[in-house]
Write an enzyme that holds these catalytic residues in place. Structure first.
Site, PDB file in Angstrom:
ATOM      1  N   LYS A   1      16.742  -2.505   1.944  1.00 16.65           N
ATOM      2  CA  LYS A   1      17.300  -3.435   0.814  1.00 16.65           C
ATOM      3  C   LYS A   1      18.769  -3.804   1.452  1.00 16.65           C
ATOM      4  CE  LYS A   1      16.079  -0.041  -2.759  1.00 16.65           C
ATOM      5  NZ  LYS A   1      16.625   1.045  -3.755  1.00 16.65           N
ATOM      6  N   GLU A  35       6.785   9.148  -1.615  1.00 14.90           N
ATOM      7  CA  GLU A  35       8.323   9.214  -1.731  1.00 14.90           C
ATOM      8  C   GLU A  35       8.937  10.283  -1.971  1.00 14.90           C
ATOM      9  OE1 GLU A  35      10.666   6.762  -5.010  1.00 14.90           O
ATOM     10  OE2 GLU A  35      10.444   5.283  -3.491  1.00 14.90           O
ATOM     11  N   HIS A  82     -18.242   1.022  -2.687  1.00 16.02           N
ATOM     12  CA  HIS A  82     -18.925  -0.041  -2.105  1.00 16.02           C
ATOM     13  C   HIS A  82     -17.575  -0.785  -1.393  1.00 16.02           C
ATOM     14  CE1 HIS A  82     -22.122   0.236  -4.717  1.00 16.02           C
ATOM     15  NE2 HIS A  82     -21.188   0.303  -5.644  1.00 16.02           N
TER      16      HIS A  82
END
Ligand code: F6P
Length: 544
Positions: free
Chosen positions: A509, A358, A389
């Site tokens: 948004k 960000e 793994h």
């Protein structure tokens, strides 16, 4: 001057051409003691860069580049409150949040350090009221559960710190459970609420802006739950006993219903992802006690001092940042794995994803031109032993070059007699050292590898950094996180971008707001692109 026009850039490019012919294992063969040349200690932190694809010359050129980009001036500007966040015309003063009380910093006529400590005092009063059982819920019982509702910077830092430092919960906080809720869909909250006693639960609504829809939606659900599960008619009474607001927008918090007496403030000059040191750190203080929280701040302050005062040649955040610049801009490595070898640090990858991506996930310079070089790489990570793994196959034998940060504590479980746990720590350390070794050096680390079929070979040459903490404590944790913050700042200076804004998250948004309307009864036909329109229709049919 543009970055690529700098002298050091040109030198680094020709140096990179020569270096790209060599393997990290060649570098070890050509030098007796890379570890002491490229190992850097600061307090209880050790940075091992010897498994990076670098030589003395590389570091010297990188430091020349930092100088040509006026890094010292930028650091001074950051600490002194200059408007380094130029697109929002304000300073970024997170270093002030961890500066001791007896220091002074005046910015625009305000004594910042005094304000910071006044705020910490208010926080301390709340922490002590909750810990001592004097904060009472609607039945008069004390609080035993805190739920932090926030997202991004108002969630990730405190969430990470509470997990990382839970060994340090003091007696006075031993009976307090601290939970975190962030997801907009309400799933975390719905799961949690069914286990909670409303009479003894306190919600901390953490939001710098107090407009973030994710957080407000969860806060509204929590309020409704409290209303339904109590017989208290007055919403004001319920809120005053069960909600604290932490925000840089006190008016917005008040509009939502949180009275000033239940608010903790901070400032617009505290970036969301740089805010866990402010009152946003309330859950940390509730979990660790105020003393523990102050130790985190002290650790960060020690790193701030180191960053400001140490020559670049020995400066941990600068070295970390500049080896990143080398990998990204000269070796063309655009993926970065964060690999904590410590289950307590399981949330550090998510935290650094926000901090780095960000902050520096940008392609426009401060001057407004498009960059003609790469900036922030793609970061991801997982607890190292679990990742072994899962995605290590790609690190070892895939087609992508990936730079890797190994983070591990040398000492653990020294306060227990449990030999099995101590053995587990040894196992963990062995795996950490083994993996960075193979990733950097390839299968040259074992004899006879040349004879193996090609699908069993390990090519290595993935640059690895090891960050070794003496021990994970509130202080070393503060140092570690502040080191990464400063690393991000240094890289932003090299790339000429502003790491303190995040305009790239705004459009989503707005568009979500229009889609929310489209999901309602007043949906208009053919408002969106064909795919979105199709998905909307599909969803509407499934809900009919
Ligand atoms: O949408 C991104 C963002 O603004 C982050 O930068 C921030 O940390 C997060 O949302 C939460 O914002 P707030 O604390 O204002 O709710």
């Amino acid at each position: 001057m543009s970055l690529k026009a700098s002298q050091a850039w040109a030198h680094l490019q020709s140096h990179a051409y020569y270096m790209s012919q060599s393997h990290i294992s060649d570098l070890f063969e050509g030098s007796q003691d890379r570890f002491s040349t490229f190992g850097f200690a600061q307090d209880a932190l050790f940075l091992d860069l010897s498994k990076q694809r670098i030589t003395d010359e590389t570091l010297a050129l990188l430091i020349q580049l930092a100088n040509e980009r006026n890094l010292t001036d930028w650091i001074n500007d950051l600490y002194s409150g200059k408007h380094v966040n130029d697109s929002e015309d304000r300073p970024a003063l997170h270093t002030a949040l961890r500066t001791p009380r007896d220091h002074k910093l005046e910015v625009n006529g305000t004594e910042i350090i005094k304000e910071v400590h006044d705020n910490l005092d208010c926080m301390e009063a709340i922490v002590s009221k909750i810990h001592s059982g004097q904060w009472r819920g609607f039945t008069g019982h004390s609080i035993n559960t805190v739920v932090n509702i926030g997202v991004g910077g108002s969630d990730l830092g405190p969430f990470m710190a509470c997990k990382a430092l839970s060994d340090f919960q003091p007696q006075e906080a031993a009976n307090l459970k601290v939970h975190f809720v962030s997801s907009m869909d309400g799933s975390q909250l719905a799961d949690l609420l069914s286990h909670l006693n409303p009479a003894r639960t306190l919600f901390v609504i953490s939001s710098k802006s107090f407009t973030t829809i994710d957080t407000l939606a969860n806060a509204n659900t929590a309020k409704e739950w409290l209303k339904q599960s109590s017989n208290v008619a007055s919403e004001e009474v319920l809120i005053s006993r069960h909600f604290i607001g932490v925000s840089a927008s006190p008016e917005k918090a008040q509009e939502w219903g949180i009275p000033k007496s239940n608010q903790l403030a901070f400032w617009d000059w505290t970036g969301g992802r740089y805010s866990m040191w402010s009152t946003i750190g309330l859950p940390i203080a509730l979990k660790l006690g105020m003393q523990g929280f102050k130790e985190v701040l002290d650790g960060a302050h020690a790193m701030d001092t180191h960053f400001k005062e140490t020559p670049f040649e020995k400066n941990l955040p600068v070295l970390l940042a500049m080896t990143g610049i080398w990998n990204i801009n000269f070796l063309n490595i655009n993926a970065h794995a964060i690999l904590p070898y410590d289950g307590r640090l399981s949330h550090i990858p998510a935290y650094l994803e926000q901090l780095e991506m960000e902050s520096n996930g940008k392609s426009v310079t401060r001057e407004g031109s498009n960059t003609d070089y790469s900036t922030c790489p793609i970061l991801w990570g997982e607890v190292g032993t679990n990742a072994q793994h899962a995605f290590y196959q790609l690190l070892h034998q895939g087609t992508e070059s990936v730079m890797c940060d190994f983070i591990v504590a040398a000492k653990r479980y020294h306060n227990t007699d449990n030999a099995e746990l101590q053995h587990q720590h040894q196992l963990n350390l062995a795996n950490c050292l083994a993996q960075s070794r193979i990733l950097a050096l390839g299968d040259s680390v074992i004899e006879g590898a040349d004879d193996a079929p090609v699908y069993k070979r390990y090519k290595g040459n993935q640059p690895c950094t090891t960050i070794l903490l003496d021990e994970l404590t509130p202080t070393t944790f503060g140092q570690l996180i502040a080191m990464y913050e400063h690393k991000v700042f240094v890289q932003s200076v090299i790339w000429g971008i502003n790491p303190f804004d995040q305009w790239g998250v705004e459009l989503g948004k707005k568009v979500a707001t229009s889609l929310l309307q489209a999901l309602g009864p007043e949906a208009k036909e053919k408002q969106f692109d064909n795919s979105t329109q199709g998905l909307l229709q599909h969803i509407t049919k499934r809900n009919a």
